[in-house]
Scaffold this motif. Structure first.
Motif, mmCIF file in Angstrom:
data_model
loop_
_atom_site.group_PDB
_atom_site.id
_atom_site.type_symbol
_atom_site.label_atom_id
_atom_site.label_comp_id
_atom_site.label_asym_id
_atom_site.label_seq_id
_atom_site.Cartn_x
_atom_site.Cartn_y
_atom_site.Cartn_z
ATOM 1 N N MET A 1 44.715 44.810 38.219
ATOM 2 C CA MET A 1 44.736 45.186 39.663
ATOM 3 C C MET A 1 43.174 45.371 39.880
ATOM 4 O O MET A 1 42.762 45.093 41.371
ATOM 5 N N ALA A 2 42.292 45.890 39.201
ATOM 6 C CA ALA A 2 40.856 46.003 39.441
ATOM 7 C C ALA A 2 40.249 44.833 40.090
ATOM 8 O O ALA A 2 40.165 44.243 40.941
ATOM 9 N N ALA A 3 40.621 43.783 39.415
ATOM 10 C CA ALA A 3 39.820 42.218 40.141
ATOM 11 C C ALA A 3 40.071 41.993 40.971
ATOM 12 O O ALA A 3 39.789 41.359 41.731
ATOM 13 N N VAL A 4 41.492 41.893 41.517
ATOM 14 C CA VAL A 4 42.054 41.417 43.278
ATOM 15 C C VAL A 4 41.519 42.654 43.986
ATOM 16 O O VAL A 4 41.085 42.390 45.203
ATOM 17 N N LYS B 1 46.318 26.465 42.797
ATOM 18 C CA LYS B 1 46.171 25.161 41.498
ATOM 19 C C LYS B 1 44.178 25.814 41.897
ATOM 20 O O LYS B 1 43.823 25.796 41.164
ATOM 21 N N GLN B 2 43.427 25.850 43.258
ATOM 22 C CA GLN B 2 42.750 26.162 43.517
ATOM 23 C C GLN B 2 42.105 27.626 43.357
ATOM 24 O O GLN B 2 40.956 27.479 44.224
ATOM 25 N N LYS B 3 43.357 28.112 42.863
ATOM 26 C CA LYS B 3 42.743 29.565 43.115
ATOM 27 C C LYS B 3 42.305 30.355 42.143
ATOM 28 O O LYS B 3 42.628 29.961 41.004
ATOM 29 N N ARG B 4 42.083 31.732 41.989
ATOM 30 C CA ARG B 4 41.881 32.514 40.493
ATOM 31 C C ARG B 4 42.336 33.249 40.805
ATOM 32 O O ARG B 4 42.763 34.087 41.300
ATOM 33 N N ILE B 5 43.709 33.024 39.421
ATOM 34 C CA ILE B 5 44.614 34.306 39.011
ATOM 35 C C ILE B 5 44.494 34.741 37.475
ATOM 36 O O ILE B 5 44.172 34.282 36.665
ATOM 37 N N GLY B 6 44.781 35.538 37.969
ATOM 38 C CA GLY B 6 44.229 37.287 37.138
ATOM 39 C C GLY B 6 45.951 37.193 36.308
ATOM 40 O O GLY B 6 46.853 36.960 37.269
ATOM 41 N N ILE B 7 45.435 37.343 34.735
ATOM 42 C CA ILE B 7 46.641 37.692 34.311
ATOM 43 C C ILE B 7 46.686 38.323 33.048
ATOM 44 O O ILE B 7 44.983 38.446 32.401
ATOM 45 N N ILE B 8 47.389 39.601 32.797
ATOM 46 C CA ILE B 8 47.701 39.934 31.024
ATOM 47 C C ILE B 8 47.384 38.836 29.667
ATOM 48 O O ILE B 8 48.674 37.953 29.602
ATOM 49 N N THR C 1 58.269 39.723 37.337
ATOM 50 C CA THR C 1 56.769 39.098 37.774
ATOM 51 C C THR C 1 56.927 38.831 39.174
ATOM 52 O O THR C 1 57.342 37.922 39.436
ATOM 53 N N VAL C 2 55.882 39.533 39.439
ATOM 54 C CA VAL C 2 55.292 38.500 41.224
ATOM 55 C C VAL C 2 53.912 39.038 41.424
ATOM 56 O O VAL C 2 52.677 39.420 40.454
ATOM 57 N N LEU C 3 53.173 38.176 42.567
ATOM 58 C CA LEU C 3 51.857 37.871 42.477
ATOM 59 C C LEU C 3 51.550 38.825 43.217
ATOM 60 O O LEU C 3 51.804 39.134 45.137
ATOM 61 N N TYR C 4 50.440 39.485 43.507
ATOM 62 C CA TYR C 4 49.585 40.251 43.735
ATOM 63 C C TYR C 4 48.920 39.971 44.422
ATOM 64 O O TYR C 4 47.627 39.376 43.965
ATOM 65 N N GLU C 5 47.999 40.124 46.372
ATOM 66 C CA GLU C 5 46.935 39.601 46.160
ATOM 67 C C GLU C 5 46.448 41.011 47.422
ATOM 68 O O GLU C 5 46.379 41.566 47.500
ATOM 69 N N ASN C 6 44.967 40.792 47.902
ATOM 70 C CA ASN C 6 44.186 41.163 48.105
ATOM 71 C C ASN C 6 44.410 41.272 50.083
ATOM 72 O O ASN C 6 44.631 39.771 50.781
ATOM 73 N N PHE C 7 44.966 42.013 50.590
ATOM 74 C CA PHE C 7 45.847 41.913 51.973
ATOM 75 C C PHE C 7 44.719 41.265 52.770
ATOM 76 O O PHE C 7 44.890 41.039 54.456
ATOM 77 N N ASP C 8 43.109 41.929 52.264
ATOM 78 C CA ASP C 8 42.297 40.680 53.730
ATOM 79 C C ASP C 8 41.935 39.672 53.531
ATOM 80 O O ASP C 8 41.350 38.647 54.489
#
Length: 677
Positions: free
Chosen positions: A174-177, A141-148, A121-128
């Motif tokens: 994946m659309a969320a990020v 902790k101050q970020k919005r992290i999406g999960i299933i 399991t890995v963290l995906y980011e928007n590279f912008d």
């Protein structure tokens, strides 16, 4: 490369060297006597196991098939939701369950094989908007992290202080990020990679693993119910255990490559190219075929120093080399290309989407990519809540894009733009309220032009409008050409697809910078005819422009013109004319008033020092500066009338020796909001 990383991870679950499969006579006899073995797999678990086009398919399905070939067992697949498959297995309705992880509780009634796959399991980011590295729980902790929703590590995340956002499907996750609804998402690596590529989210990248022990490697195994005294269950578990140990790593690597490259609407590789006799005959007599590419549709096609590049360019090159067809490339903006294709001036057009209207004059190939469209807004415009948010807005789109009619029927203010750069620039300038274009291309233009006041509102979803399907369009004059292109697409090896997608559709590779032509076709034609551009200069205006005792042109303006000449491929020759600018405050008058050489039409570029400071934002730029700090400019004129405007390219990366300590540097940086003089 991700394919190599994942293959290595899969191999790590296997012994260093696969053992030869040696079944005893008793085991072979058991296999021969039993007609089939039922095995449960999970539905909608792309790309491991899923149902599509009447077939059960996926990575796990291929592994099961490989074991069937090795052992001779006839596996019968049974598919359902995880809870359904697991319950049926526990009740004895299935002989084997696949992709199950070993736990202490399950070991009481299930015999497990060794793992055949370790899922990370890995963290995906928007590279912008990347995360700070290295990744830390404190930083998230101050970020919005999406999960299933209901994923096994959800509680551990909450206990660590991270408040996750739940999504029902991996596509939505994946659309969320990709669209910026969350800062990052946690997903199984191969699954996340699959949905990023399947959905065309080219701005999403793997950021690495999260330092949380609860998010561990998931072990995929086969399980057989442990039944006291049941010889069949014992025999089957023993055979499967031997088979898993003997799985050849090269075969697993090939399966991994296949599913990393798989796209639901694209034909899988069918092996070497095979053409019908009629198609071979066509190639022998075919003329050089004109093929059209859009000049500003990065990463699929664009111009870089006069050379075509992009995903569609690479595919075309493969088609040419594998078939022997000869192509003459034609570059234009989209509306120009489409018109020339309709008029029969070009034979093939790339990156075209299917519509019923276009089908009247186009033979469409199979698609080679499908990408989402996005709604782009100016920063601070407020949230986007679907099409209702566009009511009363001025909407900008590329002229003749495939959803033009649908939008114009729904909304009153829809404006078409000849180039995608002009579209995004109009949004940045406030000429329009909304821009709709493909996610990948819009993001590319934002980065190239430095349009920092644009944000993604969300995905453009409209009834009757599908995601953009990219195909080759072929003139009906050449029916065999369409089928030849389809056969060539089918023959592209999975490794080649993966390489092209990594190169063009993945995150930017360090050291690989993509640049674009600053000038269009008419401007390049003008420069090729002029060859040398005469420049009028103010001879005594340091540090901007000076002419020394040897007649050499020096100063900040000289360096700017030199950079512009290198970028445009032209030669600037200084003309020793006395174009003295008035120092008193005066209303702006035509430059020719002060410049006799310009008035006599012997000089193409007037002095770059204007009568008074002028705001860069007010100049009618034909080509905007690539970065907000690259504001130094020159007005190019021919025969005393304005021809076009150009700007220095990437000057922020090339300091000018003539302006290290002068007012010019302040103005060129844009720090005070004013332009160069």
């Amino acid at each position: 490369m991700l394919a190599v990383v994942l293959s290595t991870l899969f191999s790590a679950a296997m012994p260093a060297k696969a053992a030869e499969l040696e079944l005893s006579a008793e085991e072979r006899s058991w296999i021969a006597e039993h007609g089939s073995v039922s095995v449960g797999v999970v539905a909608d678990n792309d790309p491991y196991s899923f149902y599509r086009n009447g077939n059960i398919m996926g990575w796990t399905v291929d592994v099961i098939g490989l074991i069937g070939t090795m052992t001779g067992i006839d596996f019968k697949l049974r598919m359902g939701a995880w809870s359904e498959v697991y319950d049926q297995f526990r009740e004895g309705g299935l002989d084997v369950i696949a992709d199950i992880s070993e736990t202490e509780e399950r070991s009481n009634f299930i015999t497990f094989t060794d793992p055949y796959h370790l899922r990370r399991t890995v963290l995906y980011e928007n590279f912008d908007h990347p995360f700070d590295k290295p990744l830390t729980l404190e930083g998230l902790k101050q970020k919005r992290i999406g999960i299933i929703r209901d994923i096994y590590y959800a509680d551990a995340l909450r206990e660590s202080g991270v408040a996750p956002v739940d999504y029902a499907t991996y596509r939505d996750l994946m659309a969320a990020v990709a669209f910026g609804w969350v800062d990052g998402v946690l997903a199984a690596e191969i699954t996340g990679h699959y949905f990023v590529r399947e959905s065309g989210f080219t701005n999403v990248a793997n950021a690495g693993t999260l330092p949380l022990t609860a998010i561990s490697l998931e072990d995929f195994r086969f399980g057989v119910l442990s039944r006291d005294g049941n010889a069949d269950a014992k025999m089957l578990s023993g055979i499967l255990s031997k088979a898993v140990v003997a799985l050849p790593s090269d075969a697993l690597d090939a399966i991994t490559t296949r599913w990393l490259s798989y796209r639901s609407e694209r034909s899988m590789s069918t092996g070497p190219l095979r053409l019908l006799p009629e198609e071979q005959d066509f190639i022998k007599v075919a003329p050089t075929l004109k093929i059209g590419f859009s000049v500003d549709y990065e990463p699929f096609s664009y111009l870089d120093n006069g050379h075509g590049k992009g995903f569609a360019e690479d595919i075309t090159q493969y088609i040419a080399s594998s078939t022997g067809l000869a192509f003459e490339r034609v570059y234009d903006n989209w509306s120009g290309l489409l018109q020339r294709f309709r008029d029969g001036e070009i034979d093939v057009i790339t990156n075209i989407s299917h519509t019923d209207e276009r089908a009247e004059y186009t033979l469409f190939s199979d698609l080679y990519n499908r990408i989402p469209n996005a709604v782009f807004l100016r920063s601070g415009a407020g949230p986007y809540h679907g099409l209702e948010s566009l009511e009363g807005k001025t909407i900008g789109i590329s002229r003749d894009i495939y959803y033009t009619d649908a939008l114009q029927q729904r909304f009153d203010e829809v404006r078409g733009f000849d180039s995608r750069e002009a579209l995004m620039q109009a949004l940045s300038d406030g000429s329009i309220d909304v821009a709709i274009t493909s996610l990948s291309n819009g993001n590319s233009i934002i980065r190239q032009l430095g349009l920092i006041n644009i944000q993604i509102g969300g995905e453009f979803l409209m009834e009757g409008v599908e995601r953009e399907d990219l195909r080759f369009g072929v003139s009906p004059r050449y029916p065999y050409l369409k089928s030849i292109i389809d056969h060539a697409l089918e023959s592209i090896p999975m490794s080649r697809w993966e390489e092209m997608e990594r190169r063009w559709l993945g995150p930017p590779i360090a050291g690989m910078e993509i640049s674009h032509d600053l000038l269009d076709r008419d401007e390049r034609q003008y420069l090729s005819e002029k060859s040398t551009i005469r420049v009028c200069v103010e001879p005594r205006y340091p540090p901007y422009s000076t002419i020394d005792g040897n007649g050499a042109f020096n100063g900040a303006i000289a360096e700017i013109l030199g950079l512009m000449g290198n970028a445009a491929g032209s030669t600037a020759r200084s003309n020793m004319c006395r174009c003295r600018m008035p120092t008193v405050k005066t209303r702006c008058r035509p430059i020719a008033t002060f410049c006799p050489s310009l008035r006599a039409k012997t000089c193409a570029i007037p002095p770059s020092i204007l009568p008074r400071p002028i705001s860069i934002s007010r100049l009618p730029w034909r080509h905007r500066c690539r970065r907000p700090s690259s504001t130094a400019c020159a007005t190019l004129v021919a025969s005393g009338s304005v021809l076009f405007l150009a700007c220095s390219h990437r000057l922020a990366q090339k300091p000018l020796s003539g302006c290290h300590t002068c007012r010019y540097r302040q103005r060129a940086s844009g720090s005070r909001g004013s332009g160069s003089r």
